[in-house]
Enzyme design. Structure first.
Site, PDB file in Angstrom:
ATOM      1  N   LYS A 173      67.791  53.585  22.375  1.00 44.41           N
ATOM      2  CA  LYS A 173      69.259  53.455  22.419  1.00 44.41           C
ATOM      3  C   LYS A 173      69.713  52.405  21.408  1.00 44.41           C
ATOM      4  O   LYS A 173      69.572  51.205  21.619  1.00 44.41           O
ATOM      5  CB  LYS A 173      69.733  53.039  23.818  1.00 44.41           C
ATOM      6  CG  LYS A 173      71.244  53.233  23.952  1.00 44.41           C
ATOM      7  CD  LYS A 173      71.926  52.215  24.831  1.00 44.41           C
ATOM      8  CE  LYS A 173      72.486  51.016  24.144  1.00 44.41           C
ATOM      9  NZ  LYS A 173      73.493  51.196  23.085  1.00 44.41           N
ATOM     10  N   GLU A 248      64.504  39.681  22.870  1.00 46.33           N
ATOM     11  CA  GLU A 248      64.774  38.814  21.722  1.00 46.33           C
ATOM     12  C   GLU A 248      66.276  38.600  21.688  1.00 46.33           C
ATOM     13  O   GLU A 248      67.029  39.565  21.595  1.00 46.33           O
ATOM     14  CB  GLU A 248      64.298  39.461  20.414  1.00 46.33           C
ATOM     15  CG  GLU A 248      62.790  39.464  20.235  1.00 46.33           C
ATOM     16  CD  GLU A 248      62.187  38.074  20.179  1.00 46.33           C
ATOM     17  OE1 GLU A 248      62.916  37.098  19.926  1.00 46.33           O
ATOM     18  OE2 GLU A 248      60.970  37.975  20.411  1.00 46.33           O
ATOM     19  N   CYS A 282      69.893  36.692  13.597  1.00 48.00           N
ATOM     20  CA  CYS A 282      69.541  35.838  14.736  1.00 48.00           C
ATOM     21  C   CYS A 282      68.818  34.591  14.246  1.00 48.00           C
ATOM     22  O   CYS A 282      68.820  33.569  14.925  1.00 48.00           O
ATOM     23  CB  CYS A 282      68.689  36.605  15.720  1.00 48.00           C
ATOM     24  SG  CYS A 282      67.337  37.458  14.906  1.00 48.00           S
ATOM     25  N   GLU A 381      76.269  30.241  20.233  1.00 41.19           N
ATOM     26  CA  GLU A 381      76.018  31.091  19.065  1.00 41.19           C
ATOM     27  C   GLU A 381      77.336  31.688  18.577  1.00 41.19           C
ATOM     28  O   GLU A 381      78.066  32.303  19.349  1.00 41.19           O
ATOM     29  CB  GLU A 381      75.054  32.225  19.447  1.00 41.19           C
ATOM     30  CG  GLU A 381      74.652  33.055  18.242  1.00 41.19           C
ATOM     31  CD  GLU A 381      73.744  34.223  18.600  1.00 41.19           C
ATOM     32  OE1 GLU A 381      74.077  34.970  19.539  1.00 41.19           O
ATOM     33  OE2 GLU A 381      72.707  34.391  17.922  1.00 41.19           O
TER      34      GLU A 381
END
Ligand code: NAD
Length: 479
Positions: A173, A248, A282, A381
């Site tokens: 997905k 992750e 990231c 973040e």
């Protein structure tokens, strides 16, 4: 009328109940196509197909497996320009960055083609006479792979290739924002000789099909890359089902600049880490931790370098930075600049929306100074071209601030001191440490992953991927 792209289930292209347009972030009038939106029923069909294909695939001929993965890698590499262009168009990375990512995806399939032929086990003597012990690794079964939008072909590749190489069947997905590269990859896989049902693509929203994928009883393991909030939720759901999970997630990666750093190099790697790929990696560095003795020179040089950055159409030649990936991301980035200023940070470069010829989500990379680790701008973040500077007295304080974060993906240091470089490598609380290199930019054949809130479960990529995609069996054999 836009071209329609379907889901791939049990070796067939299957129409969606609905379709969603895939719109370029560099020009919202550019529609790449309409992509099928799977529902829970289609998702179930995909899982069933994978389940039915597992016995034959997991025990099948490893040469055939290796050949199929090699063929996929070869085709990706031979079409890297076209795939890289599609990637730049749908995600907003520059074309060279897109081609680089497609190349990485091709190389990953080639690497894991080789891994099919390198499966090993151990035979050890038993402590009991007349018995030997065999330790082998077997595939997990049916794995659900959920990916984010910021690496639309490389992250799918680094989950799908090892999953297949180690004998698993896949329900994939992709992020609903970037189905184009996922579909192109699925189309290549569909012609690779891999039997029907071994690999399935279901496109759509996380809440509609991601959630039922995680909770489907026939899914044996989930590999997820994305935000920490979704990752935490998936971890809880998997724990309740005793399901293997690998996550992750986000980062707040520090880039330390010491007094003895090579200044031009420190500036270049900071600009690379913080702003290239629009800061949407990231492993991007959003915290520049700079020591007193170099602070003023570093800031001057950063501002000069930032003034030369070319922001614009990612498909045009000579562009350094394209748009951010979506309207929502642009709003988030601009709002964090405001948050940083409201907290006492000083905006010394960029930070505003840009008009770049087409109607896209362009923004001037932002640099904030006078920030501290107590501020939200340094704790949360942002995931955009926004970096803040934290001034420190020297190495010890720099290390402490670098580690003063709930995240731990990647960390960098710019120094000419072997002593500090060695100490930082050992004491940084990050999964990946860079010395005189940008925090982003990693090899495809070695482990990738972080610590603390950035990662959960075993590492991805390289040979370490087999810890997640296989399970150990111990067999005792009598005379
Ligand atoms: P996201 O968490 O919003 O979405 C990631 C994926 O999860 C998408 O496919 C989404 O549809 C799906 N999803 C959403 N809700 C779900 C649910 N309830 N159940 C199951 N699946 C669901 O993340 P994003 O915005 O696509 O990506 C950006 C994030 O990814 C950033 O936080 C970034 O740091 C992170 N990221 C991490 C790494 C890494 O390796 N550590 C790499 C790339 C990106």
């Amino acid at each position: 009328m836009n071209k329609k792209y379907d889901n791939f289930i049990s070796g067939q292209w299957v129409a969606g109940a609905k379709y969603a347009p895939n719109i370029s972030p560099s020009n919202i009038n550019d529609v790449i196509g309409d992509y099928a939106q799977a529902d829970a029923v289609q998702l179930d069909l995909a899982v069933q197909a994978a389940q039915a294909s597992f016995p034959a695939w997991s025990t099948g001929n490893i040469q055939a497996r290796a050949d199929a993965l090699d063929k996929i890698g070869t085709e990706i590499l031979s079409r890297r320009d076209e795939l890289g262009t599609l990637l730049a168009r749908e995600e907003g990375k520059t074309r060279p960055e897109g081609i680089g990512e497609a190349t990485r995806a091709g190389n990953i399939f080639k690497f894991f083609a080789g891994e099919c032929l390198r499966l090993t086990g151990e035979i050890v003597p038993s402590v009991r006479s007349g018995i030997s012990v065999e330790i082998t690794r077997e595939p997990m079964g049916v794995v659900g792979l959920i990916t984010p939008w910021n690496f639309p072909i490389a992250i799918p590749a680094w989950k799908i290739a090892p999953a297949l190489a180690y004998g698993n069947c896949v329900v994939f997905k992709p992020a609903d924002l970037v189905p184009g590269c996922a579909w192109a990859l699925a189309e290549i896989i569909s012609r690779s000789g891999i039997p029907a049902g071994v690999f399935n693509l279901v496109m759509g929203r996380g809440s509609v099909i991601g959630d039922p994928l995680v909770n489907h009883p026939a899914i044996n393991a989930i590999s997820f890359t994305g935000s920490q909030s979704v990752g935490e939720r998936i971890a809880q759901q998997c724990a309740l089902q005793l399901k293997k999970v690998q996550l992750e997630m986000g980062g707040k990666n520090p880039q330390v600049i010491l007094d003895d750093a090579n200044l031009p190099r420190a500036v270049e790697l900071s600009v690379q880490s913080a702003f290239f790929s629009s800061g949407q990696r990231c492993t991007a560095s959003s915290r520049l931790i700079v020591s007193d003795g170099i602070y003023a020179r570093f800031l001057d040089a950063m501002k000069q370098r930032m003034a030369t950055l070319r922001i614009g159409d990612p498909l045009a030649a000579g562009i350094d930075i394209g748009p951010v990936a979506s309207q929502a991301q642009l709003e988030q980035d601009l709002s964090y600049v405001q948050i940083g200023e409201a907290e006492g940070g000083v905006l010394v470069a960029g930070g505003q929306r840009l008009q770049c010829g087409t109607e896209g989500f362009y923004m001037a990379p932002a640099l904030l100074t006078d920030t501290t680790m107590a501020m939200r701008i340094n704790r949360e973040e942002v995931f955009g071209p926004v970096a803040s500077v934290i001034r420190v007295k020297g190495y010890e304080e720099a290390l402490a601030e670098a580690n003063n974060t709930p995240y731990g993906l990647s960390a960098g240091i710019a120094t000419t001191s072997l002593k500090y470089a060695a100490h930082f490598k050992r004491h940084s609380q990050a999964g990946m440490v860079m010395v005189n290199l940008p925090t982003a930019g990693v090899d495809y054949h070695v482990p990738f992953g972080g610590r603390k809130g950035s990662s959960y479960g075993s590492r991805e990529q390289g040979r370490y991927a087999n810890e997640f995609f296989t399970i150990v069996k111990t067999a005792y054999v009598g005379d």
